[in-house]
Design an enzyme around this catalytic site. Sequence first.
Site, PDB file in Angstrom:
ATOM      1  N   ASP A  49       0.845  -1.202   0.000  1.00  0.00           N
ATOM      2  CA  ASP A  49       0.000   0.000   0.000  1.00  0.00           C
ATOM      3  C   ASP A  49       0.878   1.250   0.000  1.00  0.00           C
ATOM      4  OD1 ASP A  49       0.805  -0.167   2.627  1.00  0.00           O
ATOM      5  OD2 ASP A  49      -1.197   0.028   3.504  1.00  0.00           O
ATOM      6  N   SER A  50       2.207   1.053   0.003  1.00  0.00           N
ATOM      7  CA  SER A  50       3.133   2.165  -0.258  1.00  0.00           C
ATOM      8  C   SER A  50       2.821   2.805  -1.607  1.00  0.00           C
ATOM      9  CB  SER A  50       4.589   1.668  -0.232  1.00  0.00           C
ATOM     10  OG  SER A  50       4.750   0.553  -1.080  1.00  0.00           O
ATOM     11  N   ASP A  88      -0.940  -6.173  -0.025  1.00  0.00           N
ATOM     12  CA  ASP A  88      -1.341  -5.530   1.225  1.00  0.00           C
ATOM     13  C   ASP A  88      -2.845  -5.359   1.327  1.00  0.00           C
ATOM     14  OD1 ASP A  88       0.750  -4.940   2.968  1.00  0.00           O
ATOM     15  OD2 ASP A  88       1.300  -3.091   1.915  1.00  0.00           O
ATOM     16  N   GLU A 119      -1.277  -5.311   8.883  1.00  0.00           N
ATOM     17  CA  GLU A 119      -0.466  -4.712   9.945  1.00  0.00           C
ATOM     18  C   GLU A 119      -1.106  -4.967  11.308  1.00  0.00           C
ATOM     19  OE1 GLU A 119       0.287  -0.568   9.101  1.00  0.00           O
ATOM     20  OE2 GLU A 119       0.978  -1.015   7.060  1.00  0.00           O
ATOM     21  N   GLU A 186       9.373  -3.976  10.378  1.00  0.00           N
ATOM     22  CA  GLU A 186       9.804  -2.707   9.769  1.00  0.00           C
ATOM     23  C   GLU A 186      10.390  -1.784  10.841  1.00  0.00           C
ATOM     24  OE1 GLU A 186       6.998  -0.807   7.147  1.00  0.00           O
ATOM     25  OE2 GLU A 186       8.193   1.037   7.036  1.00  0.00           O
TER      26      GLU A 186
HETATM   27  O1  KIV Z   1       3.574  -1.006   1.630  1.00  0.00           O
HETATM   28  C1  KIV Z   1       4.716  -1.455   1.534  1.00  0.00           C
HETATM   29  O2  KIV Z   1       5.399  -1.319   0.514  1.00  0.00           O
HETATM   30  C2  KIV Z   1       5.263  -2.148   2.685  1.00  0.00           C
HETATM   31  C3  KIV Z   1       6.736  -2.324   2.730  1.00  0.00           C
HETATM   32  C4  KIV Z   1       7.407  -1.037   3.002  1.00  0.00           C
HETATM   33  C5  KIV Z   1       7.136  -3.383   3.692  1.00  0.00           C
HETATM   34  O3  KIV Z   1       4.552  -2.535   3.566  1.00  0.00           O
END
Ligand code: KIV
Length: 269
Positions: A49-50, A88, A119, A186
């Site tokens: 979700d980044s 995610d 998470e 993380e």
């Molecule tokens: O959303 C993401 O890319 C992540 C990574 C930074 C682990 O959760």
Amino acid sequence: MAAMTPQITINTLREMKIKGEKFACLTAYDASLAHVVDAAGVEVILVGDSLGMVVQGHASTLPVTMDDMVYHSACVARGRSRALLMTDMPFMSYATAEQALHNAARLMQEGGAHMVKLEGGAVQVDIVRQLTARGIPVCAHLGLQPQSVHKLGGYRVQGRDASVAQKMREDAHALQDAGADILLLECVPASLAEEITKAVAVSVIGIGAGAGCDAQVLVLYDMLGVTVGKRPKFSRDFMQGQPTIQAAIEAYVHAVKNGSFPAAEHTFS
Ligand code: KIV
């Protein structure tokens, strides 16, 4: 380039942990770069979700929706051929077990995901149990949880404080016992991350958690030198000295496997 084997599954990753072989994980958000990441030998592709920050330009991951995740996961699913695809679950898409089951099913049926990531620690134990009991592999994300950035008061290293470290140890065991197949740590002090990695049977992927984890993950854009503002301390620009994106990703895979990445300068104490 890494020797190509058949499909990477959770069994492959489990066997790698037993043999002490490290694996590489990278984010991807579209079919073309997923194809390159896969061809470079990355074992796990994360549709993180980044994408809310690096693709959509938001200040956090909070605005990302289920439809966004399904769309990008499906794009990546069409580009990959060997890597395991982890996607995610976005903010508040797993607030109840019912929502979690519905939304994880969407990520797998419409988004082509092989595994979902969520998470949270002890609070997610029941949800992890319900998902995994129904055949949905889960990666549980501990340490810095970006979806809780406002509750944490910023993007900070987690686990320096003894009580937070102890809670993380207990959460890791509780999530494993609930059926989580992978843990992700993380921004955690390297010594704590190494201790947790040794204490659990499931694979532990680190980002800003030192070289003692079973695997590493980075945001693709950061490791290709495409960072708006300052690159995070835990990342490295693998494009430096490389002629192509695929060569840079191969250098990352090599560095993860031989333990030279992350180095001390990418690590928190
Ligand atoms: O959303 C993401 O890319 C992540 C990574 C930074 C682990 O959760």
